[in-house]
Scaffold this active site. Sequence first.
Site, PDB file in Angstrom:
ATOM      1  N   TYR A 162      11.947 -21.251  -9.648  1.00 35.03           N
ATOM      2  CA  TYR A 162      12.411 -22.448  -8.943  1.00 35.03           C
ATOM      3  C   TYR A 162      12.916 -23.543  -9.873  1.00 35.03           C
ATOM      4  O   TYR A 162      13.415 -24.567  -9.401  1.00 35.03           O
ATOM      5  CB  TYR A 162      11.302 -22.995  -8.036  1.00 35.03           C
ATOM      6  N   GLU A 248      -6.756   1.638  -2.014  1.00 34.63           N
ATOM      7  CA  GLU A 248      -5.302   1.495  -2.075  1.00 34.63           C
ATOM      8  C   GLU A 248      -4.775   0.461  -1.092  1.00 34.63           C
ATOM      9  O   GLU A 248      -4.076  -0.482  -1.478  1.00 34.63           O
ATOM     10  CB  GLU A 248      -4.638   2.847  -1.788  1.00 34.63           C
ATOM     11  N   ASP A 301      -4.596   7.241  -0.258  1.00 32.36           N
ATOM     12  CA  ASP A 301      -4.058   8.193   0.707  1.00 32.36           C
ATOM     13  C   ASP A 301      -3.796   9.538   0.042  1.00 32.36           C
ATOM     14  O   ASP A 301      -3.483   9.610  -1.151  1.00 32.36           O
ATOM     15  CB  ASP A 301      -2.745   7.677   1.295  1.00 32.36           C
TER      16      ASP A 301
END
Length: 421
Positions: A162, A248, A301
């Site tokens: 910024y 996860e 997963d």
Amino acid sequence: MAFAPMGPEASFFAVLDQHRASLLAALRRGGGEPAGGGTPQASSFNLKKALRSVCEERKREACGETSSSEVLASIESVIQNIITSVARNEAPAFTIGNRSSWENIKFEDSVGLQMVTHFTTRKIKSDSLKSVKKFALILKILSKIYKLVQSNTYATKRDIYYTDSQLFGNQTVVDNIINDISCMLKVPRMSLHILSTSKGLIAGNLRYIEEDGTRVHCTCGATAVAVPSNIQGIRNLITDAKFLLIVEKDATFQRLLDDNFCNRMSPCIMITGKGVPDLNTRLLVKKLWDTFHIPVFALVDADPHGIEIMCIYKYGSMAMSFEAHNLTVPAIRWLGLLPSDIKRLNIPRDTLIPLTKRDQMKLDSVLKRPYVTCQPFWRKESQRERGRNIGRGRSRLHAPRARCGIRSRISRIAPRAKGRR
């Protein structure tokens, strides 16, 4: 490291204690102490103190923390080279290690993915239309970093963006340049005094003090604490945890909190990077391991993306290979969900998601990684996933039919974790 079946729930922590003892023994051997030194009855405090000393020394030798004066000197050296080039009527350029080539990466099981000593480089030239803007942006951010280090102040990557958002274009440009600068100066990113906004969460048996003196007490309740932005600055970490569980997905993490996981498995620590982990989450996992040397497990997963995320925590990534010693925790064990666990845990097939073409491509890529090719167990599990064409097993923690008591789930997986690395 292998787990041995130990019977009912009450014995689960005995298994963890044995696992931790084997980890500590391995660390002692790695630190140069005799394999047979000490006894199981030795003082836990003295053992941990000695091991911390060894690990800190090894860490400093490898790529330890860089002082502010060293960072300033490195930047001054780069600027001096630019001035010298201009004085010779030559176009100045930045020389940066190529962080996107596997040719520059070597793999060591004790460290993970790290950049080779003699790596190929790329030049960011000031006289090329393709790279002149990036040259100017690197120079601009180098100036910001110099002022921050010199004044001992900090800024976030978002703050840097910024300062001139139109010039930078987007946040990704700033992020990549900061990593390039870190690689070019051979300085850990945390020593540049630029912080990242954390996205990770942590819960469980842990207390610490942040750099500004704020006391943080993580709880075992339904509310987690945000991972600090300045991991280097936290101190006085205290825990009685028997293990650290990396989760996860944020949704899975929140479900475990709702299921009162931390209290049921107390004392423990649970952390999530909400998918691909940010730098601060990885730094915190590393700091917890270096400080306490408790077993660390990953629950991801049963798909290529989950495997890759687990490997980022354990062995690091190609993009950050130049800072592997500060980020990787090779002691992490793949708890699950494994493709072979889907049948073992009786997870209904209608809760599973088939692998997409993108998943198949990711799986092919993962199977070629050096940390998979050297581990037959991982390769076997990955190939089983490909053969069955069944992917993400995340539904077992969400679908009511697929859920079971978390303690019994881990107890059923852990005794079979022989060879999981």
